[in-house]
Write a protein that holds these residues in place. Structure first.
Motif, PDB file in Angstrom:
ATOM      1  N   GLY A  92      80.590 168.465  15.578  1.00  0.00           N
ATOM      2  CA  GLY A  92      81.883 167.848  15.820  1.00  0.00           C
ATOM      3  C   GLY A  92      82.544 168.299  17.119  1.00  0.00           C
ATOM      4  N   ASN A  93      82.181 169.496  17.616  1.00  0.00           N
ATOM      5  CA  ASN A  93      82.778 170.005  18.849  1.00  0.00           C
ATOM      6  C   ASN A  93      82.086 169.481  20.105  1.00  0.00           C
ATOM      7  OD1 ASN A  93      80.361 171.383  18.757  1.00  0.00           O
ATOM      8  ND2 ASN A  93      81.266 173.426  18.797  1.00  0.00           N
ATOM      9  N   GLY A  94      81.097 168.597  19.921  1.00  0.00           N
ATOM     10  CA  GLY A  94      80.391 168.030  21.059  1.00  0.00           C
ATOM     11  C   GLY A  94      79.045 168.664  21.364  1.00  0.00           C
ATOM     12  N   ASP A  95      78.746 169.814  20.770  1.00  0.00           N
ATOM     13  CA  ASP A  95      77.436 170.433  20.965  1.00  0.00           C
ATOM     14  C   ASP A  95      76.354 169.486  20.468  1.00  0.00           C
ATOM     15  OD1 ASP A  95      78.957 172.560  21.702  1.00  0.00           O
ATOM     16  OD2 ASP A  95      78.234 173.930  20.146  1.00  0.00           O
ATOM     17  N   VAL A 118      52.986 169.530  28.077  1.00  0.00           N
ATOM     18  CA  VAL A 118      53.903 170.580  27.636  1.00  0.00           C
ATOM     19  C   VAL A 118      54.117 170.511  26.129  1.00  0.00           C
ATOM     20  CG1 VAL A 118      56.253 171.506  27.792  1.00  0.00           C
ATOM     21  CG2 VAL A 118      55.100 170.683  29.854  1.00  0.00           C
ATOM     22  N   GLY A 119      54.323 169.294  25.617  1.00  0.00           N
ATOM     23  CA  GLY A 119      54.597 169.116  24.204  1.00  0.00           C
ATOM     24  C   GLY A 119      56.060 168.773  23.979  1.00  0.00           C
ATOM     25  N   LYS A 120      56.536 169.004  22.768  1.00  0.00           N
ATOM     26  CA  LYS A 120      57.914 168.670  22.446  1.00  0.00           C
ATOM     27  C   LYS A 120      58.850 169.752  22.959  1.00  0.00           C
ATOM     28  CE  LYS A 120      60.770 166.655  18.815  1.00  0.00           C
ATOM     29  NZ  LYS A 120      60.793 166.109  17.448  1.00  0.00           N
ATOM     30  N   VAL A 121      59.892 169.331  23.668  1.00  0.00           N
ATOM     31  CA  VAL A 121      60.886 170.256  24.199  1.00  0.00           C
ATOM     32  C   VAL A 121      62.251 169.885  23.643  1.00  0.00           C
ATOM     33  CG1 VAL A 121      59.560 170.635  26.308  1.00  0.00           C
ATOM     34  CG2 VAL A 121      61.319 168.859  26.271  1.00  0.00           C
ATOM     35  N   PHE A 122      63.144 170.872  23.608  1.00  0.00           N
ATOM     36  CA  PHE A 122      64.481 170.683  23.053  1.00  0.00           C
ATOM     37  C   PHE A 122      65.515 171.033  24.120  1.00  0.00           C
ATOM     38  CE2 PHE A 122      61.606 171.279  19.598  1.00  0.00           C
ATOM     39  CZ  PHE A 122      62.082 170.468  18.574  1.00  0.00           C
ATOM     40  N   ARG A 123      66.617 170.287  24.112  1.00  0.00           N
ATOM     41  CA  ARG A 123      67.641 170.426  25.142  1.00  0.00           C
ATOM     42  C   ARG A 123      69.011 170.569  24.492  1.00  0.00           C
ATOM     43  NH1 ARG A 123      68.173 166.330  30.260  1.00  0.00           N
ATOM     44  NH2 ARG A 123      70.222 166.986  31.051  1.00  0.00           N
ATOM     45  N   LEU A 124      69.607 171.740  24.646  1.00  0.00           N
ATOM     46  CA  LEU A 124      70.945 171.993  24.135  1.00  0.00           C
ATOM     47  C   LEU A 124      71.968 171.719  25.233  1.00  0.00           C
ATOM     48  CD1 LEU A 124      72.893 173.299  21.955  1.00  0.00           C
ATOM     49  CD2 LEU A 124      72.516 175.452  23.174  1.00  0.00           C
ATOM     50  N   GLU A 125      73.011 170.974  24.893  1.00  0.00           N
ATOM     51  CA  GLU A 125      74.095 170.682  25.837  1.00  0.00           C
ATOM     52  C   GLU A 125      75.406 171.121  25.193  1.00  0.00           C
ATOM     53  OE1 GLU A 125      73.880 169.460  28.840  1.00  0.00           O
ATOM     54  OE2 GLU A 125      71.990 168.360  29.000  1.00  0.00           O
ATOM     55  N   VAL A 126      76.081 172.101  25.815  1.00  0.00           N
ATOM     56  CA  VAL A 126      77.351 172.581  25.272  1.00  0.00           C
ATOM     57  C   VAL A 126      78.328 172.881  26.405  1.00  0.00           C
ATOM     58  CG1 VAL A 126      76.213 173.629  23.270  1.00  0.00           C
ATOM     59  CG2 VAL A 126      76.730 175.023  25.272  1.00  0.00           C
ATOM     60  N   VAL A 127      79.615 172.912  26.063  1.00  0.00           N
ATOM     61  CA  VAL A 127      80.655 173.366  26.975  1.00  0.00           C
ATOM     62  C   VAL A 127      81.293 174.598  26.344  1.00  0.00           C
ATOM     63  CG1 VAL A 127      82.874 172.847  28.047  1.00  0.00           C
ATOM     64  CG2 VAL A 127      81.103 171.081  27.929  1.00  0.00           C
ATOM     65  N   VAL A 128      81.349 175.683  27.117  1.00  0.00           N
ATOM     66  CA  VAL A 128      81.889 176.951  26.624  1.00  0.00           C
ATOM     67  C   VAL A 128      83.210 177.235  27.332  1.00  0.00           C
ATOM     68  CG1 VAL A 128      81.450 179.416  26.345  1.00  0.00           C
ATOM     69  CG2 VAL A 128      79.551 177.797  26.222  1.00  0.00           C
ATOM     70  N   ASP A 129      84.210 177.657  26.577  1.00  0.00           N
ATOM     71  CA  ASP A 129      85.548 177.905  27.138  1.00  0.00           C
ATOM     72  C   ASP A 129      85.637 179.262  27.821  1.00  0.00           C
ATOM     73  OD1 ASP A 129      86.402 175.455  26.210  1.00  0.00           O
ATOM     74  OD2 ASP A 129      87.190 176.251  24.333  1.00  0.00           O
ATOM     75  N   GLN A 130      84.703 179.497  28.730  1.00  0.00           N
ATOM     76  CA  GLN A 130      84.688 180.726  29.519  1.00  0.00           C
ATOM     77  C   GLN A 130      84.126 180.388  30.900  1.00  0.00           C
ATOM     78  OE1 GLN A 130      85.698 183.837  28.762  1.00  0.00           O
ATOM     79  NE2 GLN A 130      86.152 183.562  26.577  1.00  0.00           N
ATOM     80  N   LEU A 167      82.412 173.454  34.570  1.00  0.00           N
ATOM     81  CA  LEU A 167      82.683 172.096  34.126  1.00  0.00           C
ATOM     82  C   LEU A 167      83.473 171.368  35.211  1.00  0.00           C
ATOM     83  CD1 LEU A 167      82.454 170.143  31.668  1.00  0.00           C
ATOM     84  CD2 LEU A 167      84.719 170.952  30.985  1.00  0.00           C
ATOM     85  N   ALA A 168      83.054 170.168  35.539  1.00  0.00           N
ATOM     86  CA  ALA A 168      83.723 169.394  36.587  1.00  0.00           C
ATOM     87  C   ALA A 168      85.203 169.230  36.268  1.00  0.00           C
ATOM     88  CB  ALA A 168      83.060 168.024  36.729  1.00  0.00           C
ATOM     89  N   GLY A 169      86.052 169.633  37.202  1.00  0.00           N
ATOM     90  CA  GLY A 169      87.494 169.493  37.025  1.00  0.00           C
ATOM     91  C   GLY A 169      88.144 170.621  36.261  1.00  0.00           C
ATOM     92  N   ASN A 170      87.330 171.549  35.712  1.00  0.00           N
ATOM     93  CA  ASN A 170      87.888 172.662  34.947  1.00  0.00           C
ATOM     94  C   ASN A 170      86.971 173.883  35.088  1.00  0.00           C
ATOM     95  OD1 ASN A 170      89.137 174.395  33.175  1.00  0.00           O
ATOM     96  ND2 ASN A 170      89.322 172.922  31.510  1.00  0.00           N
ATOM     97  N   PRO A 171      87.063 174.603  36.196  1.00  0.00           N
ATOM     98  CA  PRO A 171      86.161 175.724  36.456  1.00  0.00           C
ATOM     99  C   PRO A 171      86.311 176.901  35.503  1.00  0.00           C
ATOM    100  CG  PRO A 171      87.930 175.641  38.091  1.00  0.00           C
ATOM    101  CD  PRO A 171      88.025 174.374  37.295  1.00  0.00           C
ATOM    102  N   SER A 172      87.342 176.886  34.659  1.00  0.00           N
ATOM    103  CA  SER A 172      87.490 177.963  33.681  1.00  0.00           C
ATOM    104  C   SER A 172      86.558 177.754  32.483  1.00  0.00           C
ATOM    105  CB  SER A 172      88.938 178.051  33.204  1.00  0.00           C
ATOM    106  OG  SER A 172      89.303 176.878  32.486  1.00  0.00           O
ATOM    107  N   LYS A 173      85.893 176.596  32.440  1.00  0.00           N
ATOM    108  CA  LYS A 173      84.918 176.317  31.391  1.00  0.00           C
ATOM    109  C   LYS A 173      83.538 176.134  32.027  1.00  0.00           C
ATOM    110  CE  LYS A 173      88.201 174.010  28.296  1.00  0.00           C
ATOM    111  NZ  LYS A 173      88.470 172.810  27.451  1.00  0.00           N
ATOM    112  N   THR A 174      82.494 176.331  31.214  1.00  0.00           N
ATOM    113  CA  THR A 174      81.125 176.277  31.726  1.00  0.00           C
ATOM    114  C   THR A 174      80.282 175.282  30.949  1.00  0.00           C
ATOM    115  OG1 THR A 174      81.252 178.610  32.369  1.00  0.00           O
ATOM    116  CG2 THR A 174      79.048 177.624  32.215  1.00  0.00           C
ATOM    117  N   LYS A 175      79.557 174.457  31.663  1.00  0.00           N
ATOM    118  CA  LYS A 175      78.563 173.563  31.047  1.00  0.00           C
ATOM    119  C   LYS A 175      77.245 174.328  30.983  1.00  0.00           C
ATOM    120  CE  LYS A 175      76.663 169.715  29.574  1.00  0.00           C
ATOM    121  NZ  LYS A 175      76.544 168.537  30.471  1.00  0.00           N
ATOM    122  N   LEU A 176      76.705 174.462  29.787  1.00  0.00           N
ATOM    123  CA  LEU A 176      75.449 175.177  29.582  1.00  0.00           C
ATOM    124  C   LEU A 176      74.403 174.206  29.061  1.00  0.00           C
ATOM    125  CD1 LEU A 176      74.878 178.631  27.899  1.00  0.00           C
ATOM    126  CD2 LEU A 176      73.525 176.649  27.192  1.00  0.00           C
TER     127      LEU A 176
END
Length: 284
Positions: A102-105, A115-127, A229-238
């Motif tokens: 629900g938080n977008g993760d 290579v085979g099957k790979v997994f990709r995590l996309e999250v935004v961290v408030d740091q 994170l674009a427009g909000n450097p206090s957060k990080t896109k991981l």
């Protein structure tokens, strides 16, 4: 061309060539130039293209220190892992959703040839990004303190400023259907402007043989990419690209469930760690 230059580097292991001190350095330069040539022809969009081009300049920026043949091999393995992992992330086609919170993760997956099957995590961290860099790189050996899926990470050897060899012991998963695994990996870290990439893949390290009662699994190529994170450097896109061969006999459904859940768990544990643990600067 890349294969030929790698053979040149390997050739320095022969006895009659060991006294040619400049050979290994020249070989790394040639490898870096070839990676640079390939990366400059890349058409990937955005920050991935920039990081791939900049990281491929390794050969032209290697310090004059003469590394051993084995150390040069590890440096090259780390660079190749980074290029392969970023190449996978640069392709936007074929990704399928495995899990979303629900938080977008979200966790995506795709099958990559050879290579085979790979997994990709996309999250935004408030740091900010530097805070994540502290926990994931500078405090790497402390990951087991806050991530229950990891029992221990130990740095076995550090090579230059960007490359380390690590041993990681992972806990059992899925109600112990997946027993304990360990990994020996080469890891390469690059910071370019506002982007940081942590890449790695399985390697061989003679001083860390397989452990009794633990299955030696293999990473790679894998990487984490951090940028503000674009427009909000206090957060990080991981973004975390995960590629693992768990070895042993395991149903694919179990593997898929374990790996996607491992990534979701990691995001949750990381947030808790960042909230509860002060930054290194604050401790000084």
């Amino acid at each position: 061309m890349l294969l030929a230059t790698f053979k040149l580097c390997a050739g320095s292991s022969y006895r009659h060539m060991r006294n040619m001190k400049g050979l290994r350095h020249q070989a790394v330069l040639a490898i870096g130039q070839e990676l640079n040539r390939r990366a400059l022809g890349d058409t990937s969009p955005g920050w991935i293209s920039q990081v791939r081009r900049r990281s491929s300049l390794l050969g032209s920026q290697v310090e004059e220190t003469l590394y051993s043949d084995q150390e040069l091999s590890y440096i090259q393995q780390g660079e190749v892992a980074m290029q392969k992992a970023l190449g996978i992330l640069s392709s936007q086609e074929g990704w399928k959703k495995e899990n979303q919170q629900g938080n977008g993760d979200e966790v995506l997956s795709k099958v990559v040839p050879d290579v085979g099957k790979v997994f990709r995590l996309e999250v935004v961290v408030d740091q900010p990004m530097d805070r994540l860099y502290e926990e994931l790189v500078e405090r790497m050996e402390a990951v087991g303190e806050w991530n229950p899926n990891v029992k221990e990470i130990k740095v076995l050897q550090k090579i230059g400023k960007d490359t380390v060899i690590t041993h990681e012991l992972a806990a059992g998963a899925a109600g112990n259907l997946v027993g304990p695994r360990d990994f020996v990996s080469v890891r390469c870290t690059k910071r370019r402007g506002s982007t940081c990439v942590l890449a790695g893949m399985a390697t061989h390290f003679g001083e860390m043989p397989e452990q009794k009662g633990v299955i030696r699994a293999e990473h790679g190529p894998t990487c984490m990419v951090l940028h503000p994170l674009a427009g909000n450097p206090s957060k990080t896109k991981l973004t975390w690209l995960l590629s693992i061969d768990l070895k042993g006999w395991l149903p694919k459904t179990i593997i898929n469930q374990v790996l996607s859940q491992t990534q979701m768990d990691f995001a949750n544990y990381l947030r808790k760690r960042l909230e509860s643990s002060p930054a290194l600067e604050a401790q000084c």
